[in-house]
Design an enzyme around this catalytic site. Structure first.
Site, short mmCIF file in Angstrom:
data_model
loop_
_atom_site.label_atom_id
_atom_site.label_comp_id
_atom_site.label_asym_id
_atom_site.label_seq_id
_atom_site.Cartn_x
_atom_site.Cartn_y
_atom_site.Cartn_z
N GLY A 20 46.12 20.20 -0.98
CA GLY A 20 46.15 20.71 -2.35
C GLY A 20 47.55 21.14 -2.74
N ARG A 24 52.83 21.91 1.06
CA ARG A 24 52.29 21.48 2.35
C ARG A 24 52.54 20.00 2.56
NH1 ARG A 24 46.53 24.39 2.90
NH2 ARG A 24 47.28 26.50 3.18
N ARG A 43 55.59 16.70 -12.15
CA ARG A 43 54.90 18.00 -12.14
C ARG A 43 55.01 18.73 -10.80
NH1 ARG A 43 50.60 19.29 -15.93
NH2 ARG A 43 50.81 17.92 -17.71
N ARG A 87 41.68 14.46 3.02
CA ARG A 87 42.10 15.76 2.49
C ARG A 87 42.40 16.71 3.65
NH1 ARG A 87 42.09 20.39 -0.28
NH2 ARG A 87 40.48 21.93 0.17
N SER A 90 42.37 24.11 3.00
CA SER A 90 41.89 25.36 3.56
C SER A 90 40.52 25.68 2.97
CB SER A 90 42.88 26.49 3.27
OG SER A 90 43.03 26.63 1.88
N ASP A 204 40.21 32.13 5.29
CA ASP A 204 39.69 33.46 4.94
C ASP A 204 38.19 33.51 5.19
OD1 ASP A 204 40.30 31.75 2.34
OD2 ASP A 204 38.47 32.88 1.95
N ARG A 217 48.34 30.96 11.08
CA ARG A 217 47.95 29.98 10.07
C ARG A 217 48.71 28.67 10.25
NH1 ARG A 217 47.73 34.45 6.66
NH2 ARG A 217 49.78 34.05 5.78
N1 HPA Z 1 37.00 29.85 -1.98
C1 HPA Z 1 37.32 28.71 -2.59
N2 HPA Z 1 38.29 27.94 -2.18
C2 HPA Z 1 38.99 28.32 -1.09
C3 HPA Z 1 38.70 29.49 -0.43
C4 HPA Z 1 37.65 30.29 -0.89
O1 HPA Z 1 37.35 31.35 -0.34
N3 HPA Z 1 39.56 29.62 0.60
C5 HPA Z 1 40.36 28.54 0.56
N4 HPA Z 1 40.02 27.75 -0.46
#
Ligand code: HPA
Length: 234
Positions: A20, A24, A43, A87, A90, A204, A217
């Site tokens: 995304g 990265r 962009r 893809r 995270s 997370d 990470r």
């Molecule tokens: N929610 C949605 N998208 C995400 C999250 C999340 O907690 N963490 C990383 N991408």
């Protein structure tokens, strides 16, 4: 060139890693690929093509969410002949046995995005799935690299901030984690006939507040990149 990608036919490899975050994409190009050429900067959605172990591989930033990602996927496939998109992203952990820094291979992706309903009409709930051969390859490649992976259904959310969503219910039904893209990737894979897979790192916890250090990470991110690059050239 296409509307959002300032490249020529042939500038992208058949296989593209799709993070995304455009930075990265830059990180992957600079640290994992040889003979790298930048192929897009429109962009600041950076795209690069280089070589991994002698095989041509590209990496392209997609932005966040299904709408942004779908722009890049449509153009990569229709204008630049891309055949495989992996893809690398995270996600937040939902299932109790999914922990920070785990790597998830998204076998399927549930979603509350309107893309599936807008494609098939109300009442029909399409099940977006990964390409099985890519998934199988990634699973075995990870094993050979000594990296444990979790395989199953994830949830591609339409909104990052959503107080109405019942996360406990998703947990009860075995959803491993949440991000914002995979259902759109798999739906487009089926529509446009390219091979699609999402490899995700848990960044997370939805049920908890444990945090990772930047170093941790990066290490886990590198595991995900290694799995994806080895899968790309298998
Ligand atoms: N929610 C949605 N998208 C995400 C999250 C999340 O907690 N963490 C990383 N991408």
């Amino acid at each position: 060139m296409s509307t959002h990608i300032d490249a020529k036919m042939g500038d992208y490899a058949d296989v593209v890693l799709l993070p995304g975050d455009p930075l990265r994409a830059k990180y992957i190009a600079e640290n994992f690929l040889d003979n790298v050429k930048q192929v897009n900067s429109v962009r600041n959605a950076f795209g690069y093509t280089g070589e991994y172990k002698g095989h041509r591989v590209s990496v392209q930033g997609s932005g966040m969410g299904i709408p942004s990602m779908s722009i890049y996927i449509n153009e990569l496939v229709k204008f630049f002949g891309v055949k495989t998109i992996i893809r690398v992203g995270s996600c937040g952990a939902i299932a109790p046995d999914v922990h920070l820094r785990d790597v998830i291979l998204a076998q399927g992706s549930s979603t509350d995005s309107a893309v599936t309903m807008n494609t098939f009409g109300p009442g029909f709930h399409y099940a977006p799935l990964a390409d099985f051969k890519l998934l199988d390859t990634a699973y075995h490649v990870a094993g050979k690299l000594g990296i444990d992976t979790k395989v199953g259904d994830i949830f591609a959310a339409d909104r990052f901030y959503n107080d109405e969503l019942d996360m406990q219910k998703l947990r009860d039904y075995g959803i491993l984690g949440t991000e914002m893209e995979s259902a759109g990737l798999y739906l487009l894979g089926a529509k446009l006939h390219f091979r699609a897979l999402s490899v995700l790192t848990v960044s997370d916890l939805i049920f908890g507040d444990e945090k990772t250090t930047a170093e941790e990470r990066e290490k886990t991110f590198n595991d995900m990149i290694n799995i994806s690059l080895e899968t790309a050239i298998a």
